[in-house]
Design an enzyme around this catalytic site. Structure first.
Site, PDB file in Angstrom:
ATOM      1  N   TYR A 191      -1.080 -19.273 -27.416  1.00 23.88           N
ATOM      2  CA  TYR A 191      -2.294 -18.717 -26.617  1.00 23.88           C
ATOM      3  C   TYR A 191      -3.276 -19.957 -26.809  1.00 23.88           C
ATOM      4  CZ  TYR A 191      -6.831 -16.353 -25.342  1.00 23.88           C
ATOM      5  OH  TYR A 191      -7.868 -16.171 -24.918  1.00 23.88           O
TER       6      TYR A 191
ATOM      7  N   LYS B 153      -4.975 -22.794 -23.860  1.00 21.89           N
ATOM      8  CA  LYS B 153      -6.308 -22.715 -23.723  1.00 21.89           C
ATOM      9  C   LYS B 153      -6.650 -24.264 -23.686  1.00 21.89           C
ATOM     10  CE  LYS B 153      -7.097 -18.454 -22.512  1.00 21.89           C
ATOM     11  NZ  LYS B 153      -7.598 -18.085 -21.069  1.00 21.89           N
TER      12      LYS B 153
ATOM     13  N   ASP C 174       0.643 -11.944  -9.009  1.00 22.97           N
ATOM     14  CA  ASP C 174       1.020 -12.159 -10.360  1.00 22.97           C
ATOM     15  C   ASP C 174       0.688 -13.765 -10.502  1.00 22.97           C
ATOM     16  OD1 ASP C 174       2.315 -13.312 -12.640  1.00 22.97           O
ATOM     17  OD2 ASP C 174       4.210 -12.376 -12.361  1.00 22.97           O
TER      18      ASP C 174
ATOM     19  N   THR D 119     -13.439  -6.575 -25.301  1.00 23.84           N
ATOM     20  CA  THR D 119     -12.735  -6.149 -24.127  1.00 23.84           C
ATOM     21  C   THR D 119     -11.522  -5.561 -24.735  1.00 23.84           C
ATOM     22  OG1 THR D 119     -11.377  -8.247 -24.027  1.00 23.84           O
ATOM     23  CG2 THR D 119     -13.356  -8.106 -22.671  1.00 23.84           C
TER      24      THR D 119
ATOM     25  N   ILE E 219     -13.368  -9.286 -18.773  1.00 19.35           N
ATOM     26  CA  ILE E 219     -14.396 -10.442 -18.392  1.00 19.35           C
ATOM     27  C   ILE E 219     -14.311 -10.682 -16.405  1.00 19.35           C
ATOM     28  CG2 ILE E 219     -14.683 -12.776 -18.291  1.00 19.35           C
ATOM     29  CD1 ILE E 219     -13.941 -12.581 -21.453  1.00 19.35           C
TER      30      ILE E 219
HETATM   31  P1  NAD Z   1      -8.300  -8.168 -20.274  1.00 18.34           P
HETATM   32  O1  NAD Z   1      -7.074  -8.298 -20.776  1.00 18.34           O
HETATM   33  O2  NAD Z   1      -9.370  -7.237 -20.388  1.00 18.34           O
HETATM   34  O3  NAD Z   1      -8.071  -8.872 -18.877  1.00 18.34           O
HETATM   35  C1  NAD Z   1      -7.229  -9.611 -18.396  1.00 18.34           C
HETATM   36  C2  NAD Z   1      -6.954  -9.379 -16.933  1.00 18.34           C
HETATM   37  O4  NAD Z   1      -5.962 -10.114 -16.383  1.00 18.34           O
HETATM   38  C3  NAD Z   1      -6.353  -7.942 -16.794  1.00 18.34           C
HETATM   39  O5  NAD Z   1      -7.159  -7.102 -15.782  1.00 18.34           O
HETATM   40  C4  NAD Z   1      -4.893  -8.168 -16.620  1.00 18.34           C
HETATM   41  O6  NAD Z   1      -4.346  -7.260 -15.605  1.00 18.34           O
HETATM   42  C5  NAD Z   1      -5.048  -9.582 -15.728  1.00 18.34           C
HETATM   43  N1  NAD Z   1      -3.782 -10.229 -15.620  1.00 18.34           N
HETATM   44  C6  NAD Z   1      -2.768 -10.287 -16.821  1.00 18.34           C
HETATM   45  N2  NAD Z   1      -1.670 -11.102 -16.568  1.00 18.34           N
HETATM   46  C7  NAD Z   1      -2.045 -11.213 -15.112  1.00 18.34           C
HETATM   47  C8  NAD Z   1      -0.932 -12.058 -14.284  1.00 18.34           C
HETATM   48  N3  NAD Z   1       0.142 -12.150 -14.516  1.00 18.34           N
HETATM   49  N4  NAD Z   1      -1.539 -11.902 -12.820  1.00 18.34           N
HETATM   50  C9  NAD Z   1      -2.702 -11.437 -12.454  1.00 18.34           C
HETATM   51  N5  NAD Z   1      -3.413 -10.829 -13.440  1.00 18.34           N
HETATM   52  C10 NAD Z   1      -3.061 -10.864 -14.572  1.00 18.34           C
HETATM   53  O7  NAD Z   1      -8.841  -9.843 -20.922  1.00 18.34           O
HETATM   54  P2  NAD Z   1     -10.515 -10.216 -20.927  1.00 18.34           P
HETATM   55  O8  NAD Z   1     -10.710 -10.325 -22.587  1.00 18.34           O
HETATM   56  O9  NAD Z   1     -11.193  -9.860 -20.036  1.00 18.34           O
HETATM   57  O10 NAD Z   1      -9.930 -11.762 -20.659  1.00 18.34           O
HETATM   58  C11 NAD Z   1     -10.246 -12.455 -19.543  1.00 18.34           C
HETATM   59  C12 NAD Z   1     -10.194 -14.115 -19.690  1.00 18.34           C
HETATM   60  O11 NAD Z   1     -10.831 -14.311 -20.769  1.00 18.34           O
HETATM   61  C13 NAD Z   1      -8.629 -14.596 -20.421  1.00 18.34           C
HETATM   62  O12 NAD Z   1      -8.193 -15.560 -19.744  1.00 18.34           O
HETATM   63  C14 NAD Z   1      -8.925 -14.531 -21.801  1.00 18.34           C
HETATM   64  O13 NAD Z   1      -7.994 -15.402 -22.623  1.00 18.34           O
HETATM   65  C15 NAD Z   1     -10.072 -15.086 -21.791  1.00 18.34           C
HETATM   66  N6  NAD Z   1     -11.003 -15.078 -23.033  1.00 18.34           N
HETATM   67  C16 NAD Z   1     -11.247 -13.807 -23.696  1.00 18.34           C
HETATM   68  C17 NAD Z   1     -11.857 -13.601 -24.887  1.00 18.34           C
HETATM   69  C18 NAD Z   1     -12.154 -12.312 -25.415  1.00 18.34           C
HETATM   70  O14 NAD Z   1     -12.531 -12.384 -26.514  1.00 18.34           O
HETATM   71  N7  NAD Z   1     -11.835 -11.123 -24.756  1.00 18.34           N
HETATM   72  C19 NAD Z   1     -12.097 -14.732 -25.724  1.00 18.34           C
HETATM   73  C20 NAD Z   1     -11.970 -16.088 -25.098  1.00 18.34           C
HETATM   74  C21 NAD Z   1     -11.087 -16.106 -23.842  1.00 18.34           C
END
Ligand code: NAD
Length: 247
Positions: free
Chosen positions: A154, A158, A63, A188, A18
């Site tokens: 988690y 949120k 981080d 993702t 995302i």
């Molecule tokens: P993803 O795992 O594909 O991407 C997450 C990114 O965060 C990665 O690039 C990772 O390297 C980075 N990251 C992780 N820890 C980190 C840190 N300590 N410091 C800096 N960067 C860090 O996940 P996504 O699906 O793209 O999710 C993005 C956001 O959307 C997240 O907050 C997730 O909780 C939220 N979300 C996702 C979904 C879903 O279904 N994919 C649903 C609801 C919410």
């Protein structure tokens, strides 16, 4: 004119998923984008620079759970862009384990990245936005509205993100608008759609629109929230979720 022309944006989690889609979409909408992640978001940056050269997009490693690292990120953003109009904070991690098998270290790690990380990055972004009109876009989840077995750290993180969004929206109105994206199941690596059992997949897709969302569909909401048409929206969780929750 593109809606975000001349705006300076920071996107975290920009390496993939995302966050990567948001960085690309903000750049397409005219913004200059700083792409931050715990891994250098090379591919995202290459794509943005390829499509929108000469706008000074750059990448930073951070981080988000570490205060010194976040301070370094913002020093780099200050040096690179001078000021900041838009934050899209997507960095986060998922965690699934039955409660009785969950060590406190797991809880600390998930809350450290998802909630403390949002606090640290959001606080410094808002500091940079003082005296300006700013847009802060956090990332919660449809799980910010209900509970889910075996995901409690988690889910708690949120719910916490929504608490930050609502409180900051009140504290910094009317100049800084603060909202949170609340995605449903998005295709993702975090959701792991490629490795899902048929049962898991069926459960995730038991929602009105019966499909996974795409990261670009969340990014479109981020661009909207960052733009002029969202000027009367603050303190909200914006569900882009295929109808998975109807709060
Ligand atoms: P993803 O795992 O594909 O991407 C997450 C990114 O965060 C990665 O690039 C990772 O390297 C980075 N990251 C992780 N820890 C980190 C840190 N300590 N410091 C800096 N960067 C860090 O996940 P996504 O699906 O793209 O999710 C993005 C956001 O959307 C997240 O907050 C997730 O909780 C939220 N979300 C996702 C979904 C879903 O279904 N994919 C649903 C609801 C919410």
């Amino acid at each position: 004119m593109p809606p975000l022309q001349g705006k300076h944006a920071l996107v975290t989690g920009a390496h993939r998923g995302i966050g990567a889609a948001c960085a690309i979409a903000l750049a397409e909408a005219g913004a200059r984008v700083a792409c931050a992640d715990i891994r250098m978001p090379e591919a995202t940056l290459a794509r943005i620079k390829g499509n929108n050269p000469k706008r000074g997009h750059f990448g930073v490693m951070v981080d988000v759970s570490d205060e010194a690292s976040v301070d370094t990120l913002f020093a780099t953003v200050r040096e690179g862009m001078g000021d900041l109009d838009i934050l899209v904070h997507c960095a986060g991690v998922i965690h699934e384990k039955p409660l009785l098998d969950t060590p406190a270290e797991d809880f600390d790690r998930v809350l450290g990245i998802n909630l403390r990380g949002t606090f640290l990055v959001g606080r410094e972004a808002i500091r940079m936005m003082q005296g300006r009109e700013g847009r802060v876009i956090l990332t919660a989840s449809d799980l910010a509205y209900h509970g889910r077995e075996t995901f409690s750290p988690y889910v708690a993180s949120k719910h916490g993100v929504m608490g930050l969004a609502r409180s900051w929206a009140k504290e910094f109105a009317p100049h800084i608008l603060v909202n949170a994206l609340c995605p449903g199941p998005i295709d993702t690596e975090m959701l792991g759609t490629a490795n899902m059992t048929p049962e898991w997949r069926a459960r995730e897709l038991d929602i009105p629109l019966a499909r996974f969302g795409q990261p670009e569909e969340i990014a479109e909401m981020a661009v909207f929230l960052a733009g002029p048409q969202a000027r009367y929206i603050t303190g909200q969780g914006l569900g882009v979720n295929g109808g998975s929750v109807m709060p």
